[in-house]
Design an enzyme around this catalytic site. Sequence first.
Site, PDB file in Angstrom:
ATOM      1  N   CYS A  47      -1.237   8.923   3.813  1.00  0.00           N
ATOM      2  CA  CYS A  47      -1.450   8.507   2.428  1.00  0.00           C
ATOM      3  C   CYS A  47      -2.876   8.787   1.989  1.00  0.00           C
ATOM      4  O   CYS A  47      -3.151   8.891   0.789  1.00  0.00           O
ATOM      5  CB  CYS A  47      -1.119   7.027   2.265  1.00  0.00           C
ATOM      6  SG  CYS A  47      -2.025   5.925   3.360  1.00  0.00           S
ATOM      7  N   GLU A  61       0.863  -1.171   0.000  1.00  0.00           N
ATOM      8  CA  GLU A  61       0.000   0.000   0.000  1.00  0.00           C
ATOM      9  C   GLU A  61       0.905   1.226   0.000  1.00  0.00           C
ATOM     10  O   GLU A  61       1.812   1.334   0.823  1.00  0.00           O
ATOM     11  CB  GLU A  61      -0.934  -0.009   1.203  1.00  0.00           C
ATOM     12  CG  GLU A  61      -1.963  -1.131   1.151  1.00  0.00           C
ATOM     13  CD  GLU A  61      -2.821  -1.116  -0.102  1.00  0.00           C
ATOM     14  OE1 GLU A  61      -3.045  -0.018  -0.681  1.00  0.00           O
ATOM     15  OE2 GLU A  61      -3.267  -2.190  -0.528  1.00  0.00           O
TER      16      GLU A  61
END
Length: 483
Positions: free
Chosen positions: A284, A250
Site C-alpha cells: 500500500c 488502513e
Amino acid sequence: MSTEHGIYSDGNWIESESGETFEVRNPADTDEVVGTYQSATSADAETAIEAAVAAQDEWASTPGPARGAILKETADILESRKEELTELLTAEEGKTHAEAGGEVQRAIDIFGYYAEKARDLGGTAKAASAENKQLYTKPEPLGTVSLITPWNYPIAIPAWKLAPALATGNTVVFKPASVAPGVSRALFEALDEAGLPNGVANYVTGSGSEIGSVFADHEDIDAVSFTGSTAVGTSVAQQAADDLKRVQCEMGGKNPTVVMPSGDLEMAVDSVATGAFGVTGQACTACSRAIVHEDVYDDFLDAIVDHAETLEVGDGSSGVDMGPHVTESELEETLEYVDVGIDDGATLETGGERLTGDDYDDGYFVEPTVFSDVTPEMRIAQEEVFGPVLAVISVSDFEEAVEVANGVDYGLSASIITQDLSEANHFVDDVEAGVAKVNEKTTGLELHVPFGGYKQSSTNTYREQGDAGLDFFTSTKTVYLNY
C-alpha cells in the site's frame, strides 16, 4: 502432500463446521500446494467470538507485565522459527527470501516491543482544582476486537494489530486473507505455546463474504481493525458504524516520489526502484508515481529504465530481485493497467509483459514496468495498480510537483529527493499524506511511530503502531477522587 490446518478457537485447533477446506498454492509454482485450510462458516466465527467474550474479564484483569511476559515468550518462539517462517512466507505469498525474512523479523520485533510497552500501561495524574481531591485517567481495554488483515504482509500486519490488542487486555478474533494464512497461523501457535489463556485470541480462516461481515457487525465485537482495499474497508467501516463500534481501516495508496534537480540522482533511482518494484509492487506504500522536475527528467528516466531492466525476476526462494504476483487475478489486473496506460497515450519504456517459458510457465511473473509521458489525469497516475508499474511524470517546478502529488484520492506515503532545505520543509508541510519522507523510499516503516493515511487511504480515525496502536485498543476513564 500438504498439511491440513485447523481453526484456533477457545484454545483448540479444530475443523470447521462446514467440513470444507481450501488450498493455498505457491505463486511461483502453482503445482505446489503449500497448505490446506478450513473454510469457516459464520457459525464458526460466532463460536470464536463467544470464546473471546468469555475470556474477556480474566484477561483484562491480568496485570500488564504478565501479559507482556506472554508476548515476550511469543517473540522468542517466533525467533526460533524464523527461517521456517521465512520459507513459508515466500512459498505462500511470493516475496523474495530477503523480503520475507525482513518481514518475519519485523513481527518478532513488534511482539518484543509491545511486550515491554505492556509494563508501562497507565494513565496520567492531573492537578485537581480543590484540596483533598485526586484527578487521574485510567486506560481500559475495549473488550473483544476483530482483526481483518491482507495477504501482502501476512505476518507483519497481523503482528502490529494483534500484539497491541493483547498487550492492552483485549480478547481477539482474527481473520487472515485466504491467499496467505499460514504465517499468521504461526503467531497463534506461538501464543498458545507461550501460555496464552484459552479464548483470548482466536484464528478463523475462510472467505470474507462468509465470516468478514460477522467480525464487522456482530453485537459482541467492540472494535474492528482492518487493512485492505479501499472498497472493502469502506464497507467494513459502514457495517461497524451501525452500532458505533470503534473502527480503524488502513487502505489503498497512490504514493509519489518527487525528484528535484538538487537531489542525488543515484539516490532518487534507488529509492523509486525499491519503492516501485520491491515486493512486486504489492504494498500500500509502494511508489507508483515518480514526479520528476523537467531539468532532470531525461536523466532520471534513462536511469530508472536501466535499473528496471537489470532486475532478475523469479522464484523468491532462488535469490532473485523480484518474485511473482500472489495470484493470477492480481497478475491479470496489472497487465490490464499496462494496456490502460498504452491506450491513454503513455509511452511504455520497458516491461509490461507476463514472463513465460522455462520456470515461468507455472507462476504469476511479470516484468518490472516503466511508463513515461504520463500526465496527472491518466488512470495509471490516479488509480492504485498494486503491481510493479511506475508512472513517470514531468513537472516544471516544485509547486507543480506538490500539486500533482496531492492530486489523487489517496494520501498514504510520499517522499521527496532534494538537497534543498526549503523544498524539504515545504514538502513536509504541504503534502497530503500520513507519512512524509525526505530522501527516502515511500516504503519501509519504523514500528514505534504512528502509521496511517489521509483521504481514501484511511478512515482517518486512529493510527496504527507505536503508542498510537495502544490508543486504538483502549478507552480512557477519567477518575475524580474526593478523599
